[in-house]
Design a protein around this motif. Sequence first.
Motif, PDB file in Angstrom:
ATOM      1  N   LEU A  84      -0.234   4.788  -7.830  1.00  0.00           N
ATOM      2  CA  LEU A  84       0.777   3.771  -7.528  1.00  0.00           C
ATOM      3  C   LEU A  84       1.442   4.134  -6.203  1.00  0.00           C
ATOM      4  O   LEU A  84       1.843   5.288  -6.013  1.00  0.00           O
ATOM      5  CB  LEU A  84       1.828   3.763  -8.656  1.00  0.00           C
ATOM      6  CG  LEU A  84       3.173   3.094  -8.385  1.00  0.00           C
ATOM      7  CD1 LEU A  84       3.014   1.596  -8.151  1.00  0.00           C
ATOM      8  CD2 LEU A  84       4.138   3.314  -9.560  1.00  0.00           C
ATOM      9  N   CYS A  85       1.526   3.153  -5.302  1.00  0.00           N
ATOM     10  CA  CYS A  85       2.273   3.374  -4.060  1.00  0.00           C
ATOM     11  C   CYS A  85       3.358   2.323  -3.946  1.00  0.00           C
ATOM     12  O   CYS A  85       3.116   1.145  -4.228  1.00  0.00           O
ATOM     13  CB  CYS A  85       1.368   3.248  -2.837  1.00  0.00           C
ATOM     14  SG  CYS A  85       0.336   4.680  -2.552  1.00  0.00           S
ATOM     15  N   THR A 122      -6.060  -3.491   3.006  1.00  0.00           N
ATOM     16  CA  THR A 122      -6.457  -2.344   3.843  1.00  0.00           C
ATOM     17  C   THR A 122      -6.044  -1.044   3.158  1.00  0.00           C
ATOM     18  O   THR A 122      -6.801  -0.068   3.125  1.00  0.00           O
ATOM     19  CB  THR A 122      -5.781  -2.447   5.240  1.00  0.00           C
ATOM     20  OG1 THR A 122      -6.152  -3.690   5.802  1.00  0.00           O
ATOM     21  CG2 THR A 122      -6.179  -1.310   6.156  1.00  0.00           C
ATOM     22  N   ILE A 123      -4.855  -1.042   2.569  1.00  0.00           N
ATOM     23  CA  ILE A 123      -4.371   0.180   1.903  1.00  0.00           C
ATOM     24  C   ILE A 123      -5.195   0.453   0.633  1.00  0.00           C
ATOM     25  O   ILE A 123      -5.520   1.611   0.337  1.00  0.00           O
ATOM     26  CB  ILE A 123      -2.851   0.085   1.617  1.00  0.00           C
ATOM     27  CG1 ILE A 123      -2.094   0.025   2.957  1.00  0.00           C
ATOM     28  CG2 ILE A 123      -2.374   1.285   0.797  1.00  0.00           C
ATOM     29  CD1 ILE A 123      -0.637  -0.334   2.866  1.00  0.00           C
ATOM     30  N   HIS A 124      -5.564  -0.596  -0.100  1.00  0.00           N
ATOM     31  CA  HIS A 124      -6.430  -0.380  -1.279  1.00  0.00           C
ATOM     32  C   HIS A 124      -7.747   0.286  -0.877  1.00  0.00           C
ATOM     33  O   HIS A 124      -8.313   1.061  -1.633  1.00  0.00           O
ATOM     34  CB  HIS A 124      -6.729  -1.706  -1.987  1.00  0.00           C
ATOM     35  CG  HIS A 124      -5.568  -2.272  -2.752  1.00  0.00           C
ATOM     36  ND1 HIS A 124      -4.811  -1.517  -3.632  1.00  0.00           N
ATOM     37  CD2 HIS A 124      -5.032  -3.515  -2.794  1.00  0.00           C
ATOM     38  CE1 HIS A 124      -3.861  -2.276  -4.151  1.00  0.00           C
ATOM     39  NE2 HIS A 124      -3.967  -3.491  -3.664  1.00  0.00           N
ATOM     40  N   PRO A 182      -4.872   2.045  -6.206  1.00  0.00           N
ATOM     41  CA  PRO A 182      -5.279   0.790  -6.829  1.00  0.00           C
ATOM     42  C   PRO A 182      -4.105  -0.138  -7.183  1.00  0.00           C
ATOM     43  O   PRO A 182      -4.312  -1.287  -7.540  1.00  0.00           O
ATOM     44  CB  PRO A 182      -5.982   1.245  -8.112  1.00  0.00           C
ATOM     45  CG  PRO A 182      -5.369   2.570  -8.432  1.00  0.00           C
ATOM     46  CD  PRO A 182      -4.979   3.196  -7.129  1.00  0.00           C
ATOM     47  N   LEU A 183      -2.877   0.388  -7.073  1.00  0.00           N
ATOM     48  CA  LEU A 183      -1.702  -0.432  -7.392  1.00  0.00           C
ATOM     49  C   LEU A 183      -0.642  -0.218  -6.318  1.00  0.00           C
ATOM     50  O   LEU A 183      -0.235   0.916  -6.046  1.00  0.00           O
ATOM     51  CB  LEU A 183      -1.150  -0.057  -8.781  1.00  0.00           C
ATOM     52  CG  LEU A 183       0.170  -0.699  -9.203  1.00  0.00           C
ATOM     53  CD1 LEU A 183       0.094  -2.220  -9.178  1.00  0.00           C
ATOM     54  CD2 LEU A 183       0.578  -0.220 -10.602  1.00  0.00           C
ATOM     55  N   ILE A 184      -0.228  -1.331  -5.710  1.00  0.00           N
ATOM     56  CA  ILE A 184       0.816  -1.272  -4.674  1.00  0.00           C
ATOM     57  C   ILE A 184       1.968  -2.173  -5.093  1.00  0.00           C
ATOM     58  O   ILE A 184       1.750  -3.307  -5.532  1.00  0.00           O
ATOM     59  CB  ILE A 184       0.266  -1.757  -3.312  1.00  0.00           C
ATOM     60  CG1 ILE A 184      -0.821  -0.800  -2.795  1.00  0.00           C
ATOM     61  CG2 ILE A 184       1.393  -1.884  -2.278  1.00  0.00           C
ATOM     62  CD1 ILE A 184      -1.591  -1.350  -1.600  1.00  0.00           C
ATOM     63  N   THR A 185       3.193  -1.649  -4.969  1.00  0.00           N
ATOM     64  CA  THR A 185       4.367  -2.519  -5.092  1.00  0.00           C
ATOM     65  C   THR A 185       5.025  -2.518  -3.719  1.00  0.00           C
ATOM     66  O   THR A 185       5.389  -1.466  -3.200  1.00  0.00           O
ATOM     67  CB  THR A 185       5.351  -2.017  -6.173  1.00  0.00           C
ATOM     68  OG1 THR A 185       5.675  -0.653  -5.915  1.00  0.00           O
ATOM     69  CG2 THR A 185       4.767  -2.151  -7.566  1.00  0.00           C
ATOM     70  N   LEU A 186       5.119  -3.705  -3.155  1.00  0.00           N
ATOM     71  CA  LEU A 186       5.666  -3.841  -1.803  1.00  0.00           C
ATOM     72  C   LEU A 186       7.003  -4.565  -1.932  1.00  0.00           C
ATOM     73  O   LEU A 186       7.043  -5.772  -2.216  1.00  0.00           O
ATOM     74  CB  LEU A 186       4.644  -4.641  -0.989  1.00  0.00           C
ATOM     75  CG  LEU A 186       4.625  -4.475   0.523  1.00  0.00           C
ATOM     76  CD1 LEU A 186       3.326  -5.010   1.075  1.00  0.00           C
ATOM     77  CD2 LEU A 186       5.790  -5.146   1.162  1.00  0.00           C
ATOM     78  N   THR A 187       8.082  -3.822  -1.775  1.00  0.00           N
ATOM     79  CA  THR A 187       9.396  -4.422  -2.038  1.00  0.00           C
ATOM     80  C   THR A 187       9.884  -5.214  -0.825  1.00  0.00           C
ATOM     81  O   THR A 187       9.734  -4.792   0.320  1.00  0.00           O
ATOM     82  CB  THR A 187      10.432  -3.353  -2.442  1.00  0.00           C
ATOM     83  OG1 THR A 187      10.509  -2.371  -1.413  1.00  0.00           O
ATOM     84  CG2 THR A 187      10.066  -2.694  -3.751  1.00  0.00           C
ATOM     85  N   GLY A 224      12.193 -10.108  -3.534  1.00  0.00           N
ATOM     86  CA  GLY A 224      11.484  -9.555  -4.688  1.00  0.00           C
ATOM     87  C   GLY A 224      10.426  -8.536  -4.309  1.00  0.00           C
ATOM     88  O   GLY A 224      10.604  -7.782  -3.349  1.00  0.00           O
ATOM     89  N   THR A 225       9.311  -8.568  -5.030  1.00  0.00           N
ATOM     90  CA  THR A 225       8.280  -7.533  -4.842  1.00  0.00           C
ATOM     91  C   THR A 225       6.890  -8.160  -4.883  1.00  0.00           C
ATOM     92  O   THR A 225       6.587  -8.960  -5.775  1.00  0.00           O
ATOM     93  CB  THR A 225       8.376  -6.488  -5.978  1.00  0.00           C
ATOM     94  OG1 THR A 225       9.694  -5.921  -5.961  1.00  0.00           O
ATOM     95  CG2 THR A 225       7.352  -5.371  -5.799  1.00  0.00           C
ATOM     96  N   LEU A 226       6.075  -7.783  -3.907  1.00  0.00           N
ATOM     97  CA  LEU A 226       4.666  -8.180  -3.937  1.00  0.00           C
ATOM     98  C   LEU A 226       3.902  -7.102  -4.709  1.00  0.00           C
ATOM     99  O   LEU A 226       3.908  -5.933  -4.325  1.00  0.00           O
ATOM    100  CB  LEU A 226       4.126  -8.293  -2.503  1.00  0.00           C
ATOM    101  CG  LEU A 226       2.619  -8.467  -2.347  1.00  0.00           C
ATOM    102  CD1 LEU A 226       2.119  -9.767  -2.986  1.00  0.00           C
ATOM    103  CD2 LEU A 226       2.223  -8.449  -0.868  1.00  0.00           C
ATOM    104  N   VAL A 227       3.296  -7.511  -5.831  1.00  0.00           N
ATOM    105  CA  VAL A 227       2.467  -6.590  -6.621  1.00  0.00           C
ATOM    106  C   VAL A 227       1.030  -6.827  -6.201  1.00  0.00           C
ATOM    107  O   VAL A 227       0.561  -7.971  -6.199  1.00  0.00           O
ATOM    108  CB  VAL A 227       2.613  -6.880  -8.133  1.00  0.00           C
ATOM    109  CG1 VAL A 227       1.724  -5.942  -8.949  1.00  0.00           C
ATOM    110  CG2 VAL A 227       4.068  -6.735  -8.558  1.00  0.00           C
ATOM    111  N   SER A 228       0.346  -5.758  -5.855  1.00  0.00           N
ATOM    112  CA  SER A 228      -1.025  -5.923  -5.374  1.00  0.00           C
ATOM    113  C   SER A 228      -1.986  -4.945  -6.050  1.00  0.00           C
ATOM    114  O   SER A 228      -1.716  -3.752  -6.136  1.00  0.00           O
ATOM    115  CB  SER A 228      -1.054  -5.709  -3.852  1.00  0.00           C
ATOM    116  OG  SER A 228      -2.391  -5.715  -3.379  1.00  0.00           O
ATOM    117  N   THR A 229      -3.088  -5.515  -6.554  1.00  0.00           N
ATOM    118  CA  THR A 229      -4.232  -4.713  -6.988  1.00  0.00           C
ATOM    119  C   THR A 229      -5.405  -5.247  -6.158  1.00  0.00           C
ATOM    120  O   THR A 229      -5.290  -6.317  -5.551  1.00  0.00           O
ATOM    121  CB  THR A 229      -4.524  -4.872  -8.497  1.00  0.00           C
ATOM    122  OG1 THR A 229      -5.014  -6.202  -8.718  1.00  0.00           O
ATOM    123  CG2 THR A 229      -3.288  -4.626  -9.351  1.00  0.00           C
TER     124      THR A 229
END
Length: 315
Positions: A189-190, A212-214, A219-224, A229-234
């Motif tokens: 998780l990042c 690019t980061i994946h 495998p899991l990014i939370t971009l605040t 809010g927050t972009l959740v990315s897999t």
Amino acid sequence: MKTVYCIGELLIDFVAIKQGNDLSKATEFTKKAGGAPANVACTIAKLGGKSQFIGAIGNDPFGTFLLNVLKENRVDTSLVQRSKTFTTMAFVSLAEDGERGFVFSRGADKKLKYDPTLKKQLQNGIIHLGAATALLGGGLEEAYDRYLFDALTQNTFISFDPNFRKDLWKGEESTFVKKCLRFIEKSHLCKFSKEEAQLISGESDLERACNTIHEIGSPLITLTLGSEGTLVSTPKKKTIVPSIKVRAIDTTGAGDAFIGCLLYQIANIGDPHLILSDYGQLIEMVAMANKAGAITTTGYGAIPSLPDNSMVFGE
Ligand code: ATP
């Protein structure tokens, strides 16, 4: 419930009393406990979870003050190290638009010595590496590498937040990015801010930045995204989870409260690695973490404004 091991810096923030962004004119400062990984440890403990902080402070009154703050917040401090070097200090200005400026006096935090006794405790557990000063070298950076290695051998769930500070990396941004890569590569998780994701990926579009980061690892990014809010990315799916509306007066520590609340919830599912197997549950957890971040912005300072369990999870 698993313990979350938060490793990194704990320092004194001397915050200029009068709002403004010019430290050369500031005459009065208030003393606050600071340090992103310590804020995360306090968030988890205040929500009713178990957290341990691992970092170095000076054997001086400022170190004692910081230790007491952690203890008051029910953080396990048994592995905190006291160094002969003075406690690290940051002098902080807070402009009216929320922009922060720093003058940094680095002391004890860089003296952290790797402790081999932690390895066993990390087995199947959770580690949070809240970088910030850790990537600036010293014993702390060495300890980060060794704990990362230990975590990999112990099936530990690895969480990473680079906590980029503009003032600490002026002209050295590419070194910062390079140093982040080995942690991103191994993390489950990042957590990034918008600026961090753009800087690390070299992409301005946030979805492309996450992809690019994946490719590097996580495998899991939370971009605040602050009030948005927050972009959740897999690698397969992306969702923006909206935040709640609040009257924000100081955003210090919102990101730490966010990731602390998310880790608190992850620590409550039997196997933290399962967080990736139920996307719906993950989105619900992020909504709660957004709430914790939002509440933290409604008061001054990070630790005093952290929510308790009923404020986030109560009816
Ligand atoms: P910091 O470095 O100050 O800890 P950050 O940039 O890492 O902050 P933010 O994006 O500011 O993190 O905040 C984390 C989360 O807190 C956001 O995703 C959001 O859910 C919530 N939050 C922050 N600011 C606000 C706000 N003004 N209103 C509502 N929610 C907010």
